[in-house]
Design an enzyme around this catalytic site. Sequence first.
Site, PDB file in Angstrom:
ATOM      1  N   ASP A   9      24.231  -9.152  63.004  1.00  0.00           N
ATOM      2  CA  ASP A   9      23.280 -10.204  62.710  1.00  0.00           C
ATOM      3  C   ASP A   9      23.204 -10.277  61.176  1.00  0.00           C
ATOM      4  O   ASP A   9      23.665  -9.360  60.481  1.00  0.00           O
ATOM      5  CB  ASP A   9      21.920  -9.821  63.314  1.00  0.00           C
ATOM      6  N   SER A  52      11.579 -21.258  67.403  1.00  0.00           N
ATOM      7  CA  SER A  52      10.562 -20.603  66.577  1.00  0.00           C
ATOM      8  C   SER A  52       9.361 -21.527  66.386  1.00  0.00           C
ATOM      9  O   SER A  52       8.205 -21.096  66.501  1.00  0.00           O
ATOM     10  CB  SER A  52      11.142 -20.251  65.195  1.00  0.00           C
ATOM     11  N   SER A 116      21.379 -18.510  62.539  1.00  0.00           N
ATOM     12  CA  SER A 116      20.957 -19.402  61.454  1.00  0.00           C
ATOM     13  C   SER A 116      22.024 -20.411  61.073  1.00  0.00           C
ATOM     14  O   SER A 116      23.178 -20.057  60.823  1.00  0.00           O
ATOM     15  CB  SER A 116      20.592 -18.580  60.223  1.00  0.00           C
ATOM     16  N   ASN A 118      21.973 -21.764  58.370  1.00  0.00           N
ATOM     17  CA  ASN A 118      22.147 -21.505  56.930  1.00  0.00           C
ATOM     18  C   ASN A 118      23.043 -20.293  56.675  1.00  0.00           C
ATOM     19  O   ASN A 118      23.239 -19.905  55.519  1.00  0.00           O
ATOM     20  CB  ASN A 118      20.790 -21.262  56.273  1.00  0.00           C
ATOM     21  N   LYS A 145      19.639 -16.665  71.123  1.00  0.00           N
ATOM     22  CA  LYS A 145      19.143 -15.329  71.443  1.00  0.00           C
ATOM     23  C   LYS A 145      17.742 -15.489  72.054  1.00  0.00           C
ATOM     24  O   LYS A 145      17.010 -16.357  71.597  1.00  0.00           O
ATOM     25  CB  LYS A 145      19.052 -14.465  70.176  1.00  0.00           C
TER      26      LYS A 145
HETATM   27  C1  G6P Z   1      17.942 -16.230  62.484  1.00  0.00           C
HETATM   28  C2  G6P Z   1      16.602 -15.736  62.008  1.00  0.00           C
HETATM   29  C3  G6P Z   1      15.493 -16.589  62.558  1.00  0.00           C
HETATM   30  C4  G6P Z   1      15.764 -18.061  62.302  1.00  0.00           C
HETATM   31  C5  G6P Z   1      17.105 -18.452  62.931  1.00  0.00           C
HETATM   32  C6  G6P Z   1      17.464 -19.906  62.677  1.00  0.00           C
HETATM   33  O1  G6P Z   1      18.126 -15.849  63.788  1.00  0.00           O
HETATM   34  O2  G6P Z   1      16.403 -14.399  62.413  1.00  0.00           O
HETATM   35  O3  G6P Z   1      14.297 -16.202  61.940  1.00  0.00           O
HETATM   36  O4  G6P Z   1      14.744 -18.869  62.854  1.00  0.00           O
HETATM   37  O5  G6P Z   1      18.114 -17.619  62.370  1.00  0.00           O
HETATM   38  O6  G6P Z   1      17.677 -20.091  61.309  1.00  0.00           O
HETATM   39  P1  G6P Z   1      17.894 -21.483  60.608  1.00  0.00           P
HETATM   40  O7  G6P Z   1      18.325 -21.103  59.218  1.00  0.00           O
HETATM   41  O8  G6P Z   1      18.995 -22.182  61.359  1.00  0.00           O
HETATM   42  O9  G6P Z   1      16.611 -22.211  60.669  1.00  0.00           O
HETATM   43 MG    MG Z   2      17.853 -10.835  62.124  1.00  0.00          MG
END
Ligand code: G6P
Ligand code: MG
Length: 218
Positions: A9, A52, A116, A118, A145
């Site tokens: 991760d 989230s 993510s 990002n 997940k």
């Molecule tokens: C990861 C982080 C999360 C986040 C998710 C989506 O899993 O642990 O906290 O919400 O990525 O990230 P993003 O950058 O696409 O919003």
């Molecule tokens: Mg993490």
Amino acid sequence: MSIRAFIFDLDGVLTDTAEYHYQAWAALAKQLGIAFNRQDNEQLKGVDRMGSLQFILDKGGLQLSDNQKHAFANQKNHHYQQLIEHMSEADLFAGVHDLFAQLKQADIAIGLASASKNAAMVINRLGINQAFDYVADAAKIKQGKPHPEIFLTVAQTLGVKPAQCVGVEDSLAGLQSIIDAGMQSVGIGDAKVLQQAQWVYPHIKDLSLPRVLEQANK
Ligand code: G6P
Ligand code: MG
């Protein structure tokens, strides 16, 4: 069965972006008048952006239209991107280069399974984009997940059986994905939170590859 891949991760495992996700969600929750603390955040770690947001809205009993939800999700993402703007190679957690070098030397593939969107930008800033044999594209993952899809996709692309993989996670949702994928699991963080992991280390720099390999290969 011998270990042939480590699947990491990103946020909270290789760098401190989990903190920035938390700060950006906490700011949005405050704006919406919803109580949200670090304990709540444990449930959010690893969960995709819309999931989230929904968690926070449910906590506050707030119902919004899809358009409003997308607008707030975008707002959180802009805030998050501002928070990570200054990131550089110096933000890579200690021990990561060393661990990657040990894995390469042992001929163990390195994968990234971050939810993510990002992630590509973050690994570029950290200067580790070349280190991975495969990086999952979060945009192509249908079931986030705790579903095992992302870890299974990385293993499959690497041509490695799940049982030959070690997944490394800081989140409860991610740990569940690893377990349901049939992989061996390393938790990074608090052993009380990540009880289900086979090995738990406070930080990635504490992960002992010889120890994990010795015990995993039994
Ligand atoms: C990861 C982080 C999360 C986040 C998710 C989506 O899993 O642990 O906290 O919400 O990525 O990230 P993003 O950058 O696409 O919003
Ligand atoms: Mg993490």
